[in-house]
Write an enzyme that holds these catalytic residues in place. Structure first.
Site, PDB file in Angstrom:
ATOM      1  N   GLY A  37       0.818  -1.223   0.000  1.00 34.69           N
ATOM      2  CA  GLY A  37       0.000   0.000   0.000  1.00 34.69           C
ATOM      3  C   GLY A  37       0.842   1.259   0.000  1.00 34.69           C
TER       4      GLY A  37
ATOM      5  CD  GLU B 125       9.931  -1.362   5.101  1.00 32.04           C
ATOM      6  OE1 GLU B 125       8.746  -1.125   4.824  1.00 32.04           O
ATOM      7  OE2 GLU B 125      10.255  -2.147   6.031  1.00 32.04           O
TER       8      GLU B 125
ATOM      9  CB  THR C 134       3.965  -8.557   4.424  1.00 29.16           C
ATOM     10  OG1 THR C 134       4.110  -7.772   5.598  1.00 29.16           O
ATOM     11  CG2 THR C 134       3.658  -9.982   4.800  1.00 29.16           C
ATOM     12  CB  CYS C 135       3.291  -8.622  -0.792  1.00 26.92           C
ATOM     13  SG  CYS C 135       3.081  -9.347  -2.412  1.00 26.92           S
TER      14      CYS C 135
ATOM     15  CB  CYS D  80       2.143 -12.782  -2.055  1.00 29.64           C
ATOM     16  SG  CYS D  80       1.365 -11.480  -1.115  1.00 29.64           S
TER      17      CYS D  80
ATOM     18  CE  LYS E 130       1.148 -17.822  -0.730  1.00 34.11           C
ATOM     19  NZ  LYS E 130      -0.123 -17.117  -0.516  1.00 34.11           N
TER      20      LYS E 130
ATOM     21  CE1 TYR F 251      -2.920 -16.164   2.650  1.00 32.44           C
ATOM     22  CE2 TYR F 251      -4.436 -15.217   4.242  1.00 32.44           C
ATOM     23  CZ  TYR F 251      -3.342 -15.093   3.408  1.00 32.44           C
ATOM     24  OH  TYR F 251      -2.661 -13.911   3.335  1.00 32.44           O
ATOM     25  CB  ILE F 252      -0.818 -18.129   6.547  1.00 34.29           C
ATOM     26  CG1 ILE F 252      -1.060 -16.802   5.804  1.00 34.29           C
ATOM     27  CG2 ILE F 252       0.676 -18.320   6.828  1.00 34.29           C
ATOM     28  CD1 ILE F 252      -0.645 -15.545   6.560  1.00 34.29           C
TER      29      ILE F 252
ATOM     30  CD  GLU G 255      -1.689 -19.845   0.909  1.00 35.28           C
ATOM     31  OE1 GLU G 255      -2.409 -19.386   0.016  1.00 35.28           O
ATOM     32  OE2 GLU G 255      -0.838 -19.145   1.508  1.00 35.28           O
TER      33      GLU G 255
ATOM     34  NE  ARG H 240      -8.975 -21.821  19.519  1.00 39.76           N
ATOM     35  CZ  ARG H 240      -8.208 -21.227  20.438  1.00 39.76           C
ATOM     36  NH1 ARG H 240      -7.190 -20.490  20.054  1.00 39.76           N
ATOM     37  NH2 ARG H 240      -8.466 -21.350  21.710  1.00 39.76           N
TER      38      ARG H 240
ATOM     39  CG  ASP I   2      -2.279  -6.596   5.658  1.00 44.41           C
ATOM     40  OD1 ASP I   2      -3.117  -6.484   4.750  1.00 44.41           O
ATOM     41  OD2 ASP I   2      -1.486  -7.555   5.750  1.00 44.41           O
TER      42      ASP I   2
ATOM     43  CB  THR J 158      -0.730  -8.030  -2.090  1.00 46.99           C
ATOM     44  OG1 THR J 158       0.176  -8.446  -1.083  1.00 46.99           O
ATOM     45  CG2 THR J 158       0.004  -7.179  -3.104  1.00 46.99           C
TER      46      THR J 158
ATOM     47  CB  ALA K 243      -6.085 -17.722  -4.996  1.00 47.81           C
TER      48      ALA K 243
ATOM     49  CG  HIS L  11     -13.891 -29.643 -25.012  1.00 48.92           C
ATOM     50  ND1 HIS L  11     -14.309 -30.212 -23.823  1.00 48.92           N
ATOM     51  CD2 HIS L  11     -13.553 -30.663 -25.836  1.00 48.92           C
ATOM     52  CE1 HIS L  11     -14.244 -31.533 -23.948  1.00 48.92           C
ATOM     53  NE2 HIS L  11     -13.794 -31.822 -25.150  1.00 48.92           N
TER      54      HIS L  11
ATOM     55  CD  GLU M 153     -14.996 -28.310 -21.254  1.00 45.27           C
ATOM     56  OE1 GLU M 153     -15.818 -28.208 -22.172  1.00 45.27           O
ATOM     57  OE2 GLU M 153     -14.023 -29.097 -21.293  1.00 45.27           O
TER      58      GLU M 153
HETATM   59  P1  FAD Z   1       3.027  -4.622   4.409  1.00 45.66           P
HETATM   60  O1  FAD Z   1       3.261  -5.228   3.078  1.00 45.66           O
HETATM   61  O2  FAD Z   1       3.107  -5.512   5.586  1.00 45.66           O
HETATM   62  O3  FAD Z   1       4.063  -3.437   4.530  1.00 45.66           O
HETATM   63  C1  FAD Z   1       4.208  -2.709   5.705  1.00 45.66           C
HETATM   64  C2  FAD Z   1       5.655  -2.273   5.797  1.00 45.66           C
HETATM   65  O4  FAD Z   1       5.780  -1.299   6.814  1.00 45.66           O
HETATM   66  C3  FAD Z   1       6.609  -3.378   6.166  1.00 45.66           C
HETATM   67  O5  FAD Z   1       7.627  -3.462   5.185  1.00 45.66           O
HETATM   68  C4  FAD Z   1       7.179  -2.989   7.518  1.00 45.66           C
HETATM   69  O6  FAD Z   1       8.529  -3.355   7.677  1.00 45.66           O
HETATM   70  C5  FAD Z   1       7.012  -1.499   7.467  1.00 45.66           C
HETATM   71  N1  FAD Z   1       6.887  -0.838   8.768  1.00 45.66           N
HETATM   72  C6  FAD Z   1       6.092  -1.180   9.810  1.00 45.66           C
HETATM   73  N2  FAD Z   1       6.165  -0.253  10.797  1.00 45.66           N
HETATM   74  C7  FAD Z   1       7.035   0.699  10.360  1.00 45.66           C
HETATM   75  C8  FAD Z   1       7.509   1.913  10.918  1.00 45.66           C
HETATM   76  N3  FAD Z   1       7.104   2.352  12.107  1.00 45.66           N
HETATM   77  N4  FAD Z   1       8.413   2.642  10.198  1.00 45.66           N
HETATM   78  C9  FAD Z   1       8.840   2.225   8.985  1.00 45.66           C
HETATM   79  N5  FAD Z   1       8.403   1.083   8.414  1.00 45.66           N
HETATM   80  C10 FAD Z   1       7.497   0.336   9.089  1.00 45.66           C
HETATM   81  N6  FAD Z   1      -1.853 -11.492   0.067  1.00 45.66           N
HETATM   82  C11 FAD Z   1      -2.297 -11.800  -1.176  1.00 45.66           C
HETATM   83  O7  FAD Z   1      -2.987 -10.990  -1.797  1.00 45.66           O
HETATM   84  N7  FAD Z   1      -1.993 -13.020  -1.757  1.00 45.66           N
HETATM   85  C12 FAD Z   1      -1.217 -13.941  -1.131  1.00 45.66           C
HETATM   86  O8  FAD Z   1      -0.973 -15.011  -1.676  1.00 45.66           O
HETATM   87  C13 FAD Z   1      -0.723 -13.617   0.161  1.00 45.66           C
HETATM   88  N8  FAD Z   1       0.069 -14.502   0.825  1.00 45.66           N
HETATM   89  C14 FAD Z   1       0.578 -14.156   2.042  1.00 45.66           C
HETATM   90  C15 FAD Z   1       1.407 -15.070   2.685  1.00 45.66           C
HETATM   91  C16 FAD Z   1       1.923 -14.767   3.929  1.00 45.66           C
HETATM   92  C17 FAD Z   1       2.846 -15.762   4.616  1.00 45.66           C
HETATM   93  C18 FAD Z   1       1.610 -13.524   4.535  1.00 45.66           C
HETATM   94  C19 FAD Z   1       2.165 -13.174   5.898  1.00 45.66           C
HETATM   95  C20 FAD Z   1       0.785 -12.606   3.908  1.00 45.66           C
HETATM   96  C21 FAD Z   1       0.263 -12.921   2.654  1.00 45.66           C
HETATM   97  N9  FAD Z   1      -0.584 -12.044   1.974  1.00 45.66           N
HETATM   98  C22 FAD Z   1      -1.071 -12.368   0.740  1.00 45.66           C
HETATM   99  C23 FAD Z   1      -1.006 -10.759   2.592  1.00 45.66           C
HETATM  100  C24 FAD Z   1      -0.197  -9.594   2.037  1.00 45.66           C
HETATM  101  O9  FAD Z   1       1.182  -9.844   2.177  1.00 45.66           O
HETATM  102  C25 FAD Z   1      -0.580  -8.297   2.767  1.00 45.66           C
HETATM  103  O10 FAD Z   1      -1.977  -8.138   2.680  1.00 45.66           O
HETATM  104  C26 FAD Z   1       0.088  -7.085   2.168  1.00 45.66           C
HETATM  105  O11 FAD Z   1       1.483  -7.208   2.192  1.00 45.66           O
HETATM  106  C27 FAD Z   1      -0.346  -5.812   2.951  1.00 45.66           C
HETATM  107  O12 FAD Z   1       0.354  -4.701   2.461  1.00 45.66           O
HETATM  108  P2  FAD Z   1       0.580  -3.437   3.418  1.00 45.66           P
HETATM  109  O13 FAD Z   1       1.179  -2.378   2.550  1.00 45.66           O
HETATM  110  O14 FAD Z   1      -0.645  -3.122   4.138  1.00 45.66           O
HETATM  111  O15 FAD Z   1       1.620  -3.910   4.513  1.00 45.66           O
END
Ligand code: FAD
Length: 457
Positions: A15, A34, A41-42, A47, A50, A181-182, A185, A202, A309, A317, A347, A442, A447
């Site tokens: 985001g 950052e 995370t992604c 994502c 994984k 899902y995590i 998977e 649980r 998130d 993502t 998915a 087909h 299909e």
């Molecule tokens: P994030 O991507 O988490 O980014 C937040 C960032 O902020 C991080 O880099 C963190 O280090 C940084 N940060 C935090 N606090 C501070 C601070 N105070 N100062 C500076 N930096 C900071 N989504 C999908 O759509 N498809 C998938 O297949 C999928 N698989 C996933 C598998 C796993 C194992 C996990 C954990 C998540 C998965 N997701 C998936 C979810 C997806 O990763 C998140 O929804 C997405 O990354 C959220 O983006 P975001 O920008 O909100 O936060």
């Protein structure tokens, strides 16, 4: 008052980077902080790595089914170290691309933690620099949650999804706690890679929130995947087993014990707001720490927004990206708009995978007076010779009054690819007739989506 920046983004994940880049391209003076690695995370521990592990794991089934197609495959060998090194290299490449994308767009990047010190001020934690910004975007994402040692003695012996990507040896016996899902998977990933795998959940059925048929179908498929599933149970303690190969002994609610070499806790995530300074800046949060926002991602503080998130809306993502983009367009592009959280296709990368969009049957029954449910299960053509016993599930939920398709749920090979396109149709308000009028491709699994005739209720 003059500010150092027009926009300061906290968090370089899905985001944050989208919002920063778009706002900068629209002419704003933008900075982003950052604290870990650009991409969030992604890219770094979600994502992307994984999905690469899912690909690695899926070869196991392909090697098996190759025999049915006349191939003789020698004894396949897998090196976890080599796979994870290659994944780490790709993740680093992507992270660098994200960094370049920010810099090329004119965004100032601070590779350190940022904390709010007021509605329009921040402090950079390492350099201790004070910065002011007219607008601040909180995009700090979430983190895995684990019980405290007081709640689960021995919890320090466990790892989370953050550390799973650091393993260089394939676990001999991995025990995974969780049913989301995590958890599911990773159970498929490690079982496919050849690790003895056990999932402890649980409740009775995994994937809470998904359609019930999907949940049961996925759960039924776990045995074929080689996953030992224990439901209705939780860990009560973890101790030293005395065995070098499987050094952790888990005790479950009923007193049963399991020895594990690796324990993955995948029991939930929490918004990243600890120590962020939301209280100081006056930003309202929910009890779980999620930042409260409206449809425009505005917090209660007029100079602060939040996306992704950390807001605990839909934790995916593409959702974080769309929210970040809508925020930038609204605040810096003179184009006020919101992201519509309705009908988001998604998915689960189990093996086979799940693709789902729209309402579950239970949600549809709660909202509509009359619905029709179409459902079919069948063997995918590849599995006929390949020897797998797994079946494809396809389900469509239709509102009887106007024939509008309210939900599509698929478990089977390439379900994620199929659901992306079904999602377009649902977003356009497609009816069952319009699906049926579309000519089939087909032979394909997809299909069946346009030839569904088996009405089950
Ligand atoms: P994030 O991507 O988490 O980014 C937040 C960032 O902020 C991080 O880099 C963190 O280090 C940084 N940060 C935090 N606090 C501070 C601070 N105070 N100062 C500076 N930096 C900071 N989504 C999908 O759509 N498809 C998938 O297949 C999928 N698989 C996933 C598998 C796993 C194992 C996990 C954990 C998540 C998965 N997701 C998936 C979810 C997806 O990763 C998140 O929804 C997405 O990354 C959220 O983006 P975001 O920008 O909100 O936060």
């Amino acid at each position: 008052m003059s500010f150092d920046y027009d926009l300061f983004v906290i968090g370089g994940g899905s985001g944050g980077v989208r919002a920063a880049r778009i706002a900068s391209q629209l002419g704003a003076r933008v900075a982003i902080a950052e604290e870990y690695r650009m991409g969030g995370t992604c890219v770094i521990r979600g994502c992307v790595p994984k999905k690469l592990m899912v690909y690695a794991s899926a070869f196991a089934k392909d090697f098996k089914s190759a025999a049915g197609f006349g191939w003789t495959v020698g004894r396949p060998e897998y090196s976890h170290a080599s796979c994870m090194e290659n994944i780490a290299t790709e993740v680093s490449r992507l992270s660098r691309l994200y960094m370049m994308g920010q810099k090329n767009a004119g965004v100032t990047v601070y590779e350190e933690r940022a904390e709010l010190t007021g509605p329009q001020t921040l402090r950079l934690a390492s350099s201790d620099k004070e910065i002011s910004a007219e607008k601040i975007l909180i995009a700090t994402g979430g983190r895995p949650w684990r019980p405290e040692p007081g709640e689960l003695p021995g919890v320090e012996r466990t790892i989370t999804s953050n550390e799973i990507f650091d393993l260089r040896d394939l676990p001999k016996h991995i025990v995974i706690a969780g049913g989301g899902y995590i958890a599911v998977e990773f159970a498929h990933i490690f079982a496919g890679l050849g690790a003895k795998t056990c999932l402890v959940y649980r409740k009775e059925t995994v994937l809470r929130g998904f359609d019930d048929d999907v949940r049961h179908h996925v759960q039924d498929g776990m045995a074929e995947a080689g996953i030992h599933l224990i439901t209705g149970s939780v860990f009560t303690s973890i101790e030293d087993s005395g065995d070098a190969d499987c050094p952790h002994r888990i005790t479950l609610t009923d007193g049963e014990t399991l020895d594990a070499s690796t324990i993955l806790m995948a029991v939930g995530r929490r918004p990243n707001t600890d120590g962020l300074g939301c209280e100081v800046a006056g930003v309202d949060m929910k009890d779980n720490g999620a930042v409260i926002v409206d449809d425009y991602s505005r917090t209660n503080v007029p100079s602060i927004w939040a996306v992704g998130d950390v807001t605990d809306r839909v934790q995916l993502t593409p959702v974080a990206i769309r929210e970040g983009h809508a925020f930038a367009d609204t605040e810096f592009g003179g184009n006020p708009r919101t992201f519509d959280h309705d009908c988001i296709p998604t998915a689960v990368f189990t093996q086979p995978e799940v693709g789902t969009v729209g309402l579950t049957e239970a949600e549809a029954r709660a909202q509509e007076s009359d619905i029709a449910v179409y459902r079919t299960t069948f063997k995918a053509m590849k599995d006929v010779l390949g020897g797998s016993i797994s079946k494809v599930l396809m389900k469509m939920i239709v509102r009887v009054s106007d024939q509008r398709v309210l939900g599509v749920h698929i478990v089977g090979p390439d379900a994620a690819e199929m659901i992306q396109l079904a999602g377009v149709a649902l977003k356009m308000g497609a009816t069952k007739d319009q699906f049926d009028q579309t000519c089939a491709v087909h032979p394909s699994i997809a299909e069946e989506l346009v030839t569904l005739t088996r009405k089950v209720s």
